[in-house]
Each structure stands twice: as structure tokens, then as C-alpha cells.
Write an enzyme that holds these catalytic residues in place. Structure first.
Site, PDB file in Angstrom:
ATOM      1  N   LYS A   6     -12.146  -1.707   7.742  1.00  0.00           N
ATOM      2  CA  LYS A   6     -11.479  -2.565   8.737  1.00  0.00           C
ATOM      3  C   LYS A   6     -12.072  -2.303  10.127  1.00  0.00           C
ATOM      4  O   LYS A   6     -12.701  -3.159  10.705  1.00  0.00           O
ATOM      5  CB  LYS A   6      -9.973  -2.309   8.800  1.00  0.00           C
ATOM      6  CG  LYS A   6      -9.094  -2.903   7.722  1.00  0.00           C
ATOM      7  CD  LYS A   6      -9.127  -2.612   6.446  1.00  0.00           C
ATOM      8  CE  LYS A   6      -8.001  -2.849   5.522  1.00  0.00           C
ATOM      9  NZ  LYS A   6      -8.294  -3.857   4.523  1.00  0.00           N
ATOM     10  N   ASP A  51      -1.361   6.797   6.614  1.00  0.00           N
ATOM     11  CA  ASP A  51      -2.419   5.868   6.198  1.00  0.00           C
ATOM     12  C   ASP A  51      -2.659   4.919   7.375  1.00  0.00           C
ATOM     13  O   ASP A  51      -1.814   4.075   7.686  1.00  0.00           O
ATOM     14  CB  ASP A  51      -1.937   5.099   4.950  1.00  0.00           C
ATOM     15  CG  ASP A  51      -2.929   4.017   4.515  1.00  0.00           C
ATOM     16  OD1 ASP A  51      -3.965   3.834   5.185  1.00  0.00           O
ATOM     17  OD2 ASP A  51      -2.646   3.348   3.493  1.00  0.00           O
ATOM     18  N   TRP A 103       0.833  -1.204   0.000  1.00  0.00           N
ATOM     19  CA  TRP A 103       0.000   0.000   0.000  1.00  0.00           C
ATOM     20  C   TRP A 103       0.864   1.248   0.000  1.00  0.00           C
ATOM     21  O   TRP A 103       0.563   2.225  -0.692  1.00  0.00           O
ATOM     22  CB  TRP A 103      -0.982  -0.009   1.178  1.00  0.00           C
ATOM     23  CG  TRP A 103      -1.905  -1.181   1.101  1.00  0.00           C
ATOM     24  CD1 TRP A 103      -1.961  -2.233   1.949  1.00  0.00           C
ATOM     25  CD2 TRP A 103      -2.879  -1.454   0.071  1.00  0.00           C
ATOM     26  NE1 TRP A 103      -2.904  -3.136   1.534  1.00  0.00           N
ATOM     27  CE2 TRP A 103      -3.485  -2.691   0.390  1.00  0.00           C
ATOM     28  CE3 TRP A 103      -3.292  -0.781  -1.079  1.00  0.00           C
ATOM     29  CZ2 TRP A 103      -4.484  -3.261  -0.406  1.00  0.00           C
ATOM     30  CZ3 TRP A 103      -4.286  -1.340  -1.867  1.00  0.00           C
ATOM     31  CH2 TRP A 103      -4.858  -2.563  -1.522  1.00  0.00           C
TER      32      TRP A 103
HETATM   33  N1  PLP Z   1      -3.969   1.189   2.826  1.00  0.00           N
HETATM   34  C1  PLP Z   1      -3.974   0.096   3.612  1.00  0.00           C
HETATM   35  C2  PLP Z   1      -3.055   0.039   4.781  1.00  0.00           C
HETATM   36  C3  PLP Z   1      -4.833  -0.969   3.311  1.00  0.00           C
HETATM   37  O1  PLP Z   1      -4.835  -2.073   4.094  1.00  0.00           O
HETATM   38  C4  PLP Z   1      -5.683  -0.886   2.191  1.00  0.00           C
HETATM   39  C5  PLP Z   1      -6.596  -1.981   1.851  1.00  0.00           C
HETATM   40  O2  PLP Z   1      -6.607  -3.035   2.448  1.00  0.00           O
HETATM   41  C6  PLP Z   1      -5.628   0.272   1.402  1.00  0.00           C
HETATM   42  C7  PLP Z   1      -4.760   1.284   1.750  1.00  0.00           C
HETATM   43  C8  PLP Z   1      -6.505   0.425   0.187  1.00  0.00           C
HETATM   44  O3  PLP Z   1      -7.779   0.696   0.607  1.00  0.00           O
HETATM   45  P1  PLP Z   1      -8.999   0.864  -0.418  1.00  0.00           P
HETATM   46  O4  PLP Z   1      -9.306  -0.497  -0.924  1.00  0.00           O
HETATM   47  O5  PLP Z   1     -10.073   1.444   0.456  1.00  0.00           O
HETATM   48  O6  PLP Z   1      -8.586   1.792  -1.486  1.00  0.00           O
END
Ligand code: PLP
Length: 354
Positions: A191, A167, A100
Site C-alpha cells: 500500500k 496491523d 483482516w
Molecule cells: N491487513 C490489512 C489491513 C490489509 O489491508 C491486508 C490486505 O489488504 C492484509 C492485512 C493482508 O495482507 P497480505 O495480502 O499482505 O497478506
């Protein structure tokens, strides 16, 4: 049979939240109308949005400290882009701790220079880099507090004069810390808050308005702040469910109370992983996540048996991400200690049988 949902997300929410949410779909606030068919500008929904925003700030201890909370759309992935669009003028620093983080770096590179201040890519992101240097001239430093796929979590955040962006998609509202060290926090709902479809963004207002580029309205944090998170039709159902979860958390005693439970859950599982010779933890011990525990079987031939035993015990969502393999037990706020106990019982039963 009772199910134990260890899914990494979308994941488990408290039962009482699910119940209230389902009732609201049929009849919201006794209006005789569904939550999802009333106007988002009606006083009943505006009250939901206001409550969700203020609860988020209250639980994080950020009320009255110059922060605004927004519920936006596009997932956490949209924030990879919006953060850079709104804050990156020349150079930003990113700590690369996983898939991510890597994706957020890719987006930021479209807007300016990106410096990877540290990376754990060399060991498949199994640890959190430490001791890295942070230059003084960054527009911001971006971190990922919890790496969902790899099961690592930042325990100590770096000190820097640059605005700190984080994030927190997979560990928001799960542990206590001084949230005022961050200038922008974002987290996809799916989550620890609610259904996918909304992202909580908490921004210290004074970091905005410093880039020279023109920003399209939908991607402009200032526009969303001015419109009280109602610039366009918000994701009413995910926002409502997030509000219910935040109320649930507040009634439980807030982040301090849930942190204690989360620590007990993680302690229970990690001690089994460490003591049971059939399992091996993936992440470096000192960087282990309280939310996502990643582990493998020491003997691949036991996989079918372990999987079958998990299935019989009602355990769901334990498969590891393809980039790590093995297993991942996600222990978000709504997962009970009892569910972790069930998993640990299955793991020790496997050892007894082997
Ligand atoms: N950041 C983290 C730490 C994640 O765990 C996730 C998805 O699991 C994301 C970003 C991406 O999230 P989204 O699917 O809402 O774009």
C-alpha cells in the site's frame, strides 16, 4: 492519457521510485548486473537492506528506542500467525474491526485463548468500537489501525499495560502519531511502501522470548532479528523499492509532510461525498479513514453512467470490496491531490447532469 489509480492495493507508487526501480532491474548501482541477479549477501544489497531497516525506524521516530525493523515474507497474513506464535502464551485481546482483524483472530485461536475486546461486526464494520474494557492479564492487545475494506481508521489508540500490536498494512507512514505506544507494528508493503512480497515488522525486542512453546526458525522473530533480516533470501526487489519509497518520503519531509497532503486529499473527497446528494458515505463520520474512502451511489441507476465517466477521466480501481459494495477510493501516500480533484470533478459533473 494520465491514469488516476485509486486501487486499494497493490497500488500506486511515486513515479520517481518506479523509474529508479526499473533502472535497477537493468543495471543496479552501475554494476552491469540486475538488482535481481546479484547475491543478497553482496555489499550492495546488504546496504539496501540496512538502509530500508534504518529508514523505517527513523521515519517512525523509533531509532534508539529498543526496536528492530525486519523485512519478512508471507504478507501481512503471515504476521497474523507469527504474532500469536511468538507472543501468545495464555490469552490475547483482539479488536475486531473488519475482515483482516477477523482473520488475525482466527489464526491466534490456534495458539491460545482469544478475547474479542470489541467488535463492529453488528454494523458490517462501519465504525470503530469505543469504550471497551481491556483486561489486565492479556499477553498482548491486537488492533488494526486502518480497515482497508470498510474505510474506517482508529484515531485514538487505547491505553493498556499489555504489549500493543498493530496491523498498519494500509496506513503505515501516512499520519503522525507516537509510534512508541506500540510494541509490534506490521504492514504488508503493497500500500504505502512497495510491491507485494515483503512485510515490514517493527518489534520492541524486549517483548520476545516470553512464550514457552518451541518456534520454528522461519516463524521466529528472534531468529530474523539475529540474522539482520537475512535468515533466508529476502525479497530483494520489494525491499529495494520499499527503500526507495522511504527515501522519497524522507526527502518530502517525512510523515508530517505527507500527513498534511493526505488530510487535504481526504477533506476534498469527503466534502464532495457529504455535499453531493448522489453519494453516501459508508463509514461513520468520526471513524473515516484518510486512506480508503468508501461510498455508494444513492441511485443505483446512475452506476453505468458514473462508471463510464470515471473510465473516460482515467480513473482506475474505484470498485468497492464485495463485502461493502459501491465504491472505494484509496488515497495512499503516492496518490496526488490532483487525482482526487479529478474524481471530485467527475462526481460533481454527474450531479450537474442528473
Ligand atoms: N491487513 C490489512 C489491513 C490489509 O489491508 C491486508 C490486505 O489488504 C492484509 C492485512 C493482508 O495482507 P497480505 O495480502 O499482505 O497478506
Amino acid at each position: 492519457m494520465k491514469k488516476h489509480n485509486f486501487s486499494a492495493g497493490p497500488c500506486i507508487l511515486p513515479q520517481e521510485v518506479m523509474k529508479k526501480a526499473s533502472e535497477a532491474v537493468l543495471d543496479f548501482n552501475g554494476l552491469g548486473l540486475s538488482l535481481i541477479e546479484i547475491s543478497h549477501r553482496s555489499k550492495d544489497f546488504v546496504a539496501v537492506m540496512e538502509k530500508a531497516r534504518s529508514l523505517a525506524l527513523e521515519l517512525l521516530g523509533l531509532e534508539g528506542k529498543g526496536y528492530k525493523a525486519l523485512f519478512l515474507q508471507g504478507g501481512a497474513s503471515m504476521e497474523f500467525l507469527m504474532v500469536a506464535y511468538n507472543l501468545l502464551e495464555k490469552k490475547a485481546g483482539y479488536l475486531n474491526t473488519g475482515t483482516w482483524a477477523d482473520k488475525s483472530i482466527k489464526e491466534a485461536r490456534l495458539f491460545g485463548e482469544v478475547l474479542e475486546v470489541g467488535s463492529s461486526k453488528d454494523k458490517n464494520y462501519s465504525y470503530i468500537p469505543k469504550g471497551y474494557t481491556i483486561p489486565a492479564d492479556l499477553d498482548y492487545l491486537h488492533l488494526t489501525s486502518n480497515n482497508t475494506i470498510y474505510g474506517t481508521q482508529i484515531k485514538k489508540f487505547p491505553k493498556t499495560n499489555a504489549p500493543l500490536v498493530c496491523d498498519m498494512s494500509s496506513d503505515i507512514f501516512s499520519r503522525q502519531m507516537d509510534f512508541s505506544q506500540f510494541d509490534l507494528i506490521y504492514a504488508g508493503a503493497q500500500k504505502n511502501m512497495g510491491p507485494a512480497g515483503t512485510t515490514l515488522v517493527v518489534i520492541k525486542e524486549d517483548i520476545l522470548g516470553k512464550v514457552s512453546r518451541k518456534i520454528p526458525s522461519m516463524l521466529n522473530y528472534k531468529v530474523h532479528i539475529e540474522k539482520d533480516s537475512m535468515f533466508n533470501t529476502p525479497a530483494v526487489f520489494p525491499v529495494y523499492v520499499s527503500m526507495l519509497t522511504l527515501e522519497w518520503l524522507q526527502n518530502l519531509g517525512g510523515i508530517a509532510a505527507i500527513e498534511e497532503i493526505n488530510e487535504r486529499k481526504a477533506q476534498l473527497l469527503y466534502s464532495e461525498i457529504d455535499l453531493n446528494p448522489l453519494f453516501k458515505g459508508f463509514a461513520k463520520k468520526e471513524d473515516r479513514s484518510l486512506m480508503n474512502a468508501t461510498f455508494t451511489l444513492s441511485e443505483e441507476k446512475l452506476k453505468d453512467e458514473f462508471d463510464e465517466m470515471c473510465k473516460e477521466a482515467g480513473i482506475n480501481g474505484l470498485n468497492g470490496h464485495r463485502s461493502v459494495g459501491g465504491y472505494r477510493a484509496s488515497m495512499y501516500n503516492a496518490l496526488s491531490l490532483e487525482s482526487v480533484g479529478t474524481l471530485v470533478d467527475v462526481m460533481s459533473e454527474l450531479e450537474r447532469k442528473a
